[in-house]
Each structure stands twice: as C-alpha cells, then as structure tokens.
Write a protein that holds these residues in place. Structure first.
Motif, mmCIF file in Angstrom:
data_model
loop_
_atom_site.group_PDB
_atom_site.id
_atom_site.type_symbol
_atom_site.label_atom_id
_atom_site.label_comp_id
_atom_site.label_asym_id
_atom_site.label_seq_id
_atom_site.Cartn_x
_atom_site.Cartn_y
_atom_site.Cartn_z
ATOM 1 N N GLU A 1 0.829 -1.206 0.000
ATOM 2 C CA GLU A 1 0.000 0.000 0.000
ATOM 3 C C GLU A 1 0.865 1.258 0.000
ATOM 4 N N LEU A 2 1.953 1.240 0.778
ATOM 5 C CA LEU A 2 2.823 2.413 0.878
ATOM 6 C C LEU A 2 3.595 2.635 -0.420
ATOM 7 N N PHE A 3 4.064 1.561 -1.031
ATOM 8 C CA PHE A 3 4.771 1.702 -2.305
ATOM 9 C C PHE A 3 3.835 2.231 -3.397
ATOM 10 N N GLU A 4 2.566 1.824 -3.331
ATOM 11 C CA GLU A 4 1.589 2.322 -4.304
ATOM 12 C C GLU A 4 1.366 3.822 -4.115
ATOM 13 N N LEU A 5 1.364 4.281 -2.856
ATOM 14 C CA LEU A 5 1.225 5.716 -2.586
ATOM 15 C C LEU A 5 2.424 6.488 -3.108
ATOM 16 N N GLU A 6 3.619 5.914 -2.930
ATOM 17 C CA GLU A 6 4.825 6.574 -3.434
ATOM 18 C C GLU A 6 4.761 6.697 -4.959
ATOM 19 N N ASN A 7 4.310 5.633 -5.620
ATOM 20 C CA ASN A 7 4.160 5.675 -7.087
ATOM 21 C C ASN A 7 3.127 6.715 -7.514
ATOM 22 N N ASN B 1 2.510 9.487 -5.951
ATOM 23 C CA ASN B 1 3.180 10.785 -5.853
ATOM 24 C C ASN B 1 4.068 11.055 -7.059
ATOM 25 N N LEU B 2 4.791 10.025 -7.506
ATOM 26 C CA LEU B 2 5.655 10.196 -8.678
ATOM 27 C C LEU B 2 4.836 10.548 -9.913
ATOM 28 N N GLU B 3 3.672 9.893 -10.047
ATOM 29 C CA GLU B 3 2.794 10.201 -11.187
ATOM 30 C C GLU B 3 2.267 11.636 -11.098
ATOM 31 N N LEU B 4 1.950 12.085 -9.882
ATOM 32 C CA LEU B 4 1.465 13.455 -9.699
ATOM 33 C C LEU B 4 2.554 14.467 -10.038
ATOM 34 N N ILE C 1 -0.262 15.258 -2.841
ATOM 35 C CA ILE C 1 1.101 14.785 -2.533
ATOM 36 C C ILE C 1 1.405 14.990 -1.055
ATOM 37 N N GLY C 2 0.978 16.131 -0.520
ATOM 38 C CA GLY C 2 1.206 16.410 0.905
ATOM 39 C C GLY C 2 0.498 15.412 1.802
ATOM 40 N N ASP C 3 -0.768 15.112 1.466
ATOM 41 C CA ASP C 3 -1.525 14.125 2.252
ATOM 42 C C ASP C 3 -0.854 12.752 2.187
ATOM 43 N N ASN C 4 -0.446 12.363 0.960
ATOM 44 C CA ASN C 4 0.230 11.065 0.794
ATOM 45 C C ASN C 4 1.528 11.021 1.581
ATOM 46 N N GLN C 5 2.265 12.141 1.535
ATOM 47 C CA GLN C 5 3.553 12.202 2.226
ATOM 48 C C GLN C 5 3.368 12.059 3.734
ATOM 49 N N ASP C 6 2.346 12.719 4.259
ATOM 50 C CA ASP C 6 2.064 12.609 5.704
ATOM 51 C C ASP C 6 1.760 11.160 6.078
ATOM 52 N N LEU D 1 2.739 8.421 4.462
ATOM 53 C CA LEU D 1 3.966 7.627 4.332
ATOM 54 C C LEU D 1 4.858 7.795 5.560
ATOM 55 N N GLU D 2 4.995 9.030 6.024
ATOM 56 C CA GLU D 2 5.850 9.291 7.190
ATOM 57 C C GLU D 2 5.237 8.701 8.461
ATOM 58 N N LEU D 3 3.897 8.806 8.563
ATOM 59 C CA LEU D 3 3.212 8.264 9.738
ATOM 60 C C LEU D 3 3.411 6.759 9.849
ATOM 61 N N HIS D 4 3.488 6.090 8.689
ATOM 62 C CA HIS D 4 3.624 4.629 8.674
ATOM 63 C C HIS D 4 5.061 4.172 8.414
#
Length: 517
Positions: A93-99, A101-104, A123-128, A130-133
């Motif tokens: 799930e986290l790697f999918e979020l990172e991808n 962000n890259l697409e964005l 991107i900011g929401d996704n980044q938060d 990712l850092e939380l987890h």
C-alpha cells in the motif's frame, strides 16, 4: 467490544453440512484456539471470515478499519521473487502511494495552476501518510524482523525457489508481522517450523496485545497461547473459556452427562411406547394411551453423534534386510551448491532415528539423497541387501482425481470394497473418500499418503514430517504404529514430544551444516 461477528452462518461442501446456523464473536484481547478433527471445517471457517469463500447463508461483520493478517497453511510464494521482494509486499500500500506521488509530479510538468495546487495537496496528504507509517524506515524494519526469523543468515536476495518448507513459513510469518495487522489469523503456523522458531512464535503470541485466531494440532503450543477455545464439531461451533486442556475437561464432562441423559430418555421412551402398545385398544385406558402417545410425539429426542472414525495405522514388514541399511561415507548433500560438510552416517537394522536441526539445513534433502531422488554432491552411499524403503514425503501437489481413483491407481488389483476399507481404516469418511484429493484438508491428504504406505510391505521407513496437519488422534495412532513396527525408521520431525518415546538416537544436522540458518 466485538471485532468480528458471525451471524447464522450455514455452509455445506460436497453434500455434507459443515456449518448450520453458527454464531461466533471475536472480542478485543481474545486469543482463540480453533480446534476440531481433520476435515471438520477449520480452514473453511478461516476462508469464510476472510471473504476468500462465500458462505451459503449468514453475515460476516468486521469492525470498521480493522486490518486483518491471514497466514494460510496452503499459502504459495511466487518463486521468481527473492526473500526481500516477498517481505516488501507487506508495504504494498505504501509503495503504491509513493508511485502515485511520482505520477502526480509528472503531471505537474504540464498543468494549470489550479491543478498544480490540487496535486500538491494530494502529494502532501500522501507524504504525511507515508511518514506516519514509517515508509522511510522500511529497510530497517525488514532487517529487524529478518534477524528475528534468521532470514538474514539465509540472505535476503536468495530466491524463494531455493527454500525449504520451514524457511517459507518463516518468510510468510515475517511478512505478516511487518504488515502490522490488528488481528492475526494463523492456520497451522508451526508446521515446518523447528523448535527454536516455534518457541519464538509462542512467546510472541503470549505477549501479543491484540486478538488472534489460531488453528493448530500442536496441543502444548495451543495450551501456551490461547485463553478461549472454539470447537468445531460439524455442523456446530461451541465456545469454551480457558486453554485446550480446560476445553477437553469440560467437553468430556458434557459428553458423559449427555450420554447418561440419553440413556434415561431411551428408558422413558421404551416405557411410554410399551404403555401405548398395551393400552390403546382398551376403551378404559385409551385416553391415557393417547396422552402418552402425544407426549412421545412432542418429546425432543437426544441424539448422540456417532464417534468420528479414528485412524488405524499398521505398517507391514517385509523380508529381513542385512545388518546395515546403509553406510554413507564422506557424503555431501545439496543441489547446485553444498548444504553440508562431509558426513559419515550408518543406519543399522532395527534402529529408529530422528533427524533434527534448524529449517533449511537439509533434512528433507538428506532423505531424498538417501533414497536416490537427489544426487549426492560427493561421497559414497552403500545400500544394504534386501532393503525395501517406504517413503512418506513432506508435501506433494494435490491431484485432481478422486480419493478412490487415486488409491486404486496405486493398487489396481484391489476390489472397490478393499479400496474403501483401506481408506476407512486411516480415518477417512465416505464423503471424504468420494471427494477429489485436492479438496481434502492437509490432514486428510496426509492420511491418504499414509494409507499408501501401510498397504505395502517395507522393512525401512523414511518419514519426512509425518505429523504435520494430523489431528491428535492420528498423531497418537501414528506414534503407536511406529513403536510397534519391527523395521527400521528414519524420522524427520520437529515435535520432540512425538519422537522422544520412539527413537533410539537423534541425528542433529546442525553439526554438519555449512550454512547459518
């Protein structure tokens, strides 16, 4: 608070009712042991509550935002992947979020200002998240869990295709724990694990603050970690507080009371039926006879379920072999690379030996090398005279034919009656006998393989983890059969309480390993 609620569950399989109007609740902090004989529906229940299998009737209700981790006894790994690839799947799930962000970021190359602001917010929401987890600590967490399961000693870049059954189980457990589920569902997690890792898992579950449901036929392990037992006795599911021993004590008391109650009811029924038969034709007593007849009609009969068929194993002994079954001189085992240093092993007629050692040291490889399935890397193996070896393989791929046809192919001279009788002796029911092999539980498939073994004559048995998946009745019978067997036995087993009373000696492969696993 109920984390999982099962309401009015009914399900059948192959014409047999597995569950009928069953209810179940998993409460916060409960450590549940799901017990029952082979084929009663334990794994089916797990599949239903994980939505892997659709029940015929009933509701499965999970609390919102509950993350469930499921270890299936038949889980399959993608053999094109490395250990590290599998462990990283815990963070899919986290790697999918990172991808995402890259697409964005790529979209921001050519977009309006309004779109730019939307992308930056996402991107900011996704980044938060990712850092939380702890997304940027993944490598450190994988390294930590790998050390706990000794996977670092194997090498995280090792292909899973090269691994033993125990090593694969450790990877699946490590991946499960890395995913940090709220609830653990564990189906036979100790199968293929050695004593060291069973001890680690036991301590982990004892200390586990969340809830879990555990299927296991390892009674000492169950007793150590559970505080609630649910007993499946198809088609019912019954809750008991306490460990397995407490469940068994209460269950036996209840069964004895039910048997006594049924006997009293049978006596009352016989008395009422006799009165009705003698008095219904007489005018003076016809009213009383009719009254007793109505009482009989309304009476709810106590039914004592027939005992589950218990297996009977009796290994046949062939002609007497020479004094030495085999002599292995300076042998090295392995596949494309060495797994051991030079070994000198001698097995004498009548000896019963247990082979032990951490998973991945080559216990199964040694067995396969001794019977000639795998070529020795080096050294010489001298086989004795008149040696007939029966081999129980740890795992085989389930076949698509019926159980009857599967056994008949092995014994074409048997009549259908003889085939059915042979299968019944190992504890398989008529429904199981007429089913396809691939739909049997792990324990039922093991009984089929044992059936093939006990219907031929051998003077040597090589048994590779024969207790995996077997229920307690089958284990007890197998132990008795090995003790009574006149021949020679080489036994791979991780359950010391099973082999301690059987063997004359223990070969610990740790002494011969060149690997650190």
């Amino acid at each position: 608070m109920s984390i999982l609620t099962v309401e009015k569950l009914s399900h059948s399989f192959g014409g047999r009712t597995i569950f009928e109007d069953v209810s179940f609740r998993l409460l916060k902090g409960e450590h549940i042991g799901l017990v029952g004989a082979n084929g009663e529906g334990k794994s089916t229940f797990m599949k239903i509550i994980t939505n892997t299998l659709e029940p015929e009737e009933g509701k499965i209700i999970w609390s919102k935002k509950v993350k469930v981790g499921y270890l299936d006894q038949h889980s399959v790994l993608d053999e094109s992947q490395t250990i590290n690839d599998v462990l990283k799947l815990a963070y899919k799930e986290l790697f999918e979020l990172e991808n995402e962000n890259l697409e964005l970021y790529n979209k921001m190359v050519d977009c309006t200002e309004e779109q730019m602001n939307e992308y930056l917010e996402q991107i900011g929401d996704n980044q938060d998240y990712l850092e939380l987890h702890d997304f940027y600590l993944i490598d450190a967490k994988i390294s930590e869990v790998s050390r706990a399961f000794d996977l670092d000693k194997i090498g995280l870049e090792t292909s899973v295709a090269e691994l033993s059954g125990g090593q694969r189980t450790r990877i699946l457990l490590a991946k499960l724990l890395l995913s940090k589920p709220d609830i653990l569902l564990l189906d036979e997690p100790t199968n293929y694990l050695d004593e060291q890792h069973i001890h680690w898992l036991k301590q982990f579950l004892i200390d586990y603050e969340n809830s879990f449901i555990l299927i296991s036929h390892d009674i000492p392990f169950l007793n150590s970690v559970v505080n609630v037992v649910y007993h499946i006795d198809a088609p019912s599911l019954t809750r008991y507080s306490g460990d397995y021993n407490e469940f068994k004590r209460i269950y036996d008391i209840n069964q004895n009371q039910l048997i006594q109650k049924a006997k009293r009811q049978d006596a009352e029924i016989a008395k009422l039926e006799d009165f009705v038969a003698r008095n219904k034709a007489r005018v003076a007593t016809r009213g009383m006879a009719n009254s007793r007849a109505k009482k009989l009609e309304k009476m709810e009969r106590i039914v004592i379920k027939g005992e589950k068929p218990k297996p009977t194993f009796n290994f046949k002994y062939s002609k007497t072999p020479s004094k030495y079954i085999f002599e292995a001189n300076n042998i090295i085992i392995g596949y494309e690379k060495d797994l051991s240093s030079k070994m000198n092993l001698t097995l004498e007629k009548g000896q019963k030996i247990a082979i032990t050692g951490t998973n991945g040291l080559g216990k199964s490889t040694l067995i396969k090398s001794l019977i000639g399935d795998i070529r020795l890397r080096s050294g010489k193996l001298i086989l004795g005279e008149n040696v007939d070896i029966g081999y129980f393989q740890q795992e085989v791929n389930a076949e698509d034919d019926s159980v009857i046809d599967n056994l008949w192919r092995e014994f074409p001279s048997y009549s259908q009656y003889e085939i059915r009788s042979a299968l019944a002796k190992v504890g398989l029911t008529t429904e199981q006998i007429e089913s396809k092999v691939k739909v049997l539980s792990g324990g039922e498939q093991a009984k089929l393989r044992l059936c093939k073994l006990i219907n031929r004559e051998y003077n040597v048995l090589f048994l590779d983890e024969p207790t995996n998946h077997l229920d307690q009745d089958a284990k007890d019978e197998l132990k008795k059969a090995i003790i009574n067997y006149k021949g020679t036995v080489l036994l791979v087993c991780h359950e010391s309480e099973f082999y301690d009373e059987i063997v004359d000696d223990v070969w610990d492969l740790t002494k011969h390993s060149i690997l650190k696993v």
